[in-house]
Design a protein around this motif. Structure first.
Motif, short mmCIF file in Angstrom:
data_model
loop_
_atom_site.label_atom_id
_atom_site.label_comp_id
_atom_site.label_asym_id
_atom_site.label_seq_id
_atom_site.Cartn_x
_atom_site.Cartn_y
_atom_site.Cartn_z
N UNK A 183 -8.30 -2.63 3.84
CA UNK A 183 -6.91 -3.14 4.29
C UNK A 183 -5.93 -3.04 2.86
N UNK A 184 -6.52 -3.61 2.10
CA UNK A 184 -5.71 -3.71 0.62
C UNK A 184 -5.22 -2.43 0.16
N UNK A 185 -6.20 -1.44 0.22
CA UNK A 185 -5.66 0.02 -0.28
C UNK A 185 -4.82 0.44 0.82
N UNK A 186 -4.88 0.37 1.92
CA UNK A 186 -3.73 0.78 2.98
C UNK A 186 -2.53 -0.01 2.87
N UNK A 187 -2.48 -1.13 2.68
CA UNK A 187 -1.29 -1.92 2.77
C UNK A 187 -0.28 -1.36 1.18
N UNK A 188 -1.32 -1.01 0.31
CA UNK A 188 -0.45 -0.75 -0.99
C UNK A 188 0.03 0.79 -0.62
N UNK A 189 -0.75 1.75 0.00
CA UNK A 189 -0.22 2.95 0.27
C UNK A 189 1.11 2.83 1.15
N UNK A 190 1.02 1.85 1.85
CA UNK A 190 2.32 1.84 2.84
C UNK A 190 3.24 1.01 2.12
N UNK A 191 3.23 0.66 0.92
CA UNK A 191 4.28 0.15 0.02
C UNK A 191 4.58 -1.34 0.35
N UNK A 192 3.35 -1.97 0.85
CA UNK A 192 3.24 -3.52 0.93
C UNK A 192 2.38 -4.04 -0.28
#
Length: 488
Positions: free
Chosen positions: A19-28
């Motif tokens: 979840x954290x990796x994909x949030x950061x990848x989405x710019x969040x």
């Protein structure tokens, strides 16, 4: 001063990390990961017993978007799995978002603030607009209620809390339980012991594991051409899981016959004593409990210092374990390989939603959710690896990635509408779970009255997904906000 964030992720295992990796990848970047332990890793931090390893091929234990190319072997062991999770988190800068030793004991949705207030074990609080619970299903060890357990005079511990300070050399050791963890650690410790007694309640279906080291040449090739690693990942996902094991879960008779035949042949090759073999043949359909992949458990049972006991346990005494026939099996150490409190989702955390409704009360007859992700009456609350999303045939990371993508899509759509809250409609959740339980009733898990960690005492299956991961990914490809109530 109370901390505030947009998204609070509870748990820093593979789910929380994904979840954290994909949030950061989405710019969040406005999120925090709350982890009750002192470090990340979840399952692979907690389970350090000898021989701990995954039962899905290594390449399936990589995120599809962060494929590890240099796995050392076909089925990776615990240190390598923990190292992979740590490497992913460090490379993406997730540690800056983590709060360790931060156990969430309660979560309450405050309607006036349209936010969740989380209470931590240390007395601090945190406010978040959205909560993602990534606590998993297998993190609270279950200890059997055996009379006299407290009276035992030696060391005793659960396999998921292995006490490495206990020297096993020359000891007499009793293992209570014989499933997924036991078949891994028993072969590792048996040569150290003077006597090993294994107490088996029910036998397991075992299939050949065919583990092997990957040669350096292959590792170099996969690192040089990452598309080859992705190809291997997809091959193992489809052929190991979807093609071979999904039909088994759905009780496709020819597949069940072939799997049973392969398992019994594996048993005959490795155990030569007919009386011992008879004890190791399960009395339930293959797939009804977790199918185990192992090549060294059966040979260990042939050792002179190993004994398999199938007589029920009557009590634990200071000097060992007594069975109902009256025999005392002497032991200086007891290891409980007795699984986890798998059906008590999110426990012991108290969760209260709209109008103060209690999630434990909502789930009093068994945990359930829409797509395993959201529960009606609990706005902005998502789950990873929630009810009915466990697999009996493939890597759970496939499911977690689908869930993470679904949550991100829901957040994007909600923000595009200029709204702050979403809550799945009761009728949508109930309809989904009616269909799900209907399909589960046709599965191999419902074909036996035998207890398993997949279901409740009344037979309700709360843990497993009855279909392919292909179907699940298709259902979660896009969040349909039409089944949600939304408001500013």
């Amino acid at each position: 001063m109370e901390q505030r964030t947009t998204i609070a992720i509870i748990g820093a295992g593979h789910g929380g990390i994904c979840m954290g990796l994909q949030l950061k990848a989405a710019g969040r970047h406005d999120f925090v990961i709350l982890e009750k332990a002192a470090s990340l890793g979840g399952t692979w931090r907690d389970n350090t017993y000898p021989g701990a390893s995954c039962d899905a091929p290594s390449f399936l234990y990589s995120f599809s978007f962060a494929q590890k190319t240099d796995w050392s072997r076909r089925f990776a062991w615990q240190p390598e799995l923990l190292g992979y999770a740590t490497e992913c988190a460090v490379r993406a800068g997730l540690l800056a978002h983590c709060r360790f030793n931060a156990e969430v004991v309660a979560a309450r949705f405050e309607e006036t603030r349209k936010a969740w207030r989380l209470e931590l074990a240390d007395g601090s609080t945190l406010e978040a607009q959205f909560v993602v619970a990534a606590v998993g299903q297998l993190h609270r060890p279950a200890l059997p209620e055996i009379p006299g357990r407290e009276s035992f005079g030696g060391a005793q511990f659960h396999s998921a809390r292995w006490d490495h300070s206990v020297d096993l050399s020359g000891k007499r050791l009793a293992v209570i339980g014989n499933a997924a963890s036991a078949v891994q650690f028993v072969p590792q410790i048996a040569p150290l012991l003077s006597r090993l007694t294994i107490f088996q309640r029910s036998a397991n279906w075992l299939l050949p594991r065919k583990d092997r080291l990957y040669p350096p040449r292959l590792q170099r090739a996969l690192t040089r051409w990452p598309w080859l690693a992705r190809l291997r990942h997809n091959f193992q996902w489809f052929f190991f899981g979807e093609l071979q094991l999904t039909p088994l879960m759905k009780q496709v008779r020819p597949v069940q016959w072939l799997a049973r035949r392969a398992s019994l042949a594996h048993l005959r090759r490795q155990v030569h004593d007919p009386a011992l073999r008879a004890k190791l043949v399960p009395d339930y359909p293959i797939g009804a409990k977790r199918v185990l992949f192992n090549d060294d458990y059966y040979p260990t049972l042939n050792r002179d210092n190993v004994r398999l006991v199938t007589e029920p346990i009557a009590a634990i005494e200071p000097s060992g374990v007594r069975t109902v026939g009256g025999e005392l099996h002497a032991a200086e150490v007891i290891v409980f390989a007795t699984g986890f409190k798998s059906t008590e989702f999110l426990a012991p955390m108290a969760v209260h939603g709209l109008g103060g409704r209690d999630l434990a009360h909502e789930w009093r007859n068994g945990a359930h959710a829409y797509l395993g992700v959201t529960v009606s009456g609990f706005p902005n609350f998502f789950m990873l690896y929630g009810p009915n999303t466990n697999l009996g045939h493939n890597s759970i990371l496939v499911m977690i990635e689908a869930q993470v993508g679904y949550i991100l899509d829901a957040l994007r759509q909600l923000e595009a509408r200029g709204e702050r809250c979403l809550d799945v409609r009761r009728e949508a959740m109930d309809a989904f779970n009616r269909d799900l339980q209907r399909d589960l009733a046709k599965s191999v898990w419902a074909a036996t009255s035998k207890a398993s960690w997949y279901k409740l005492a009344d037979g309700t299956i709360t843990n497993n997904w009855p279909h392919s991961t292909i179907r699940y990914r298709r259902l979660l490809r896009r969040a349909d906000l039409g089944v949600y109530a939304t408001w500013p």
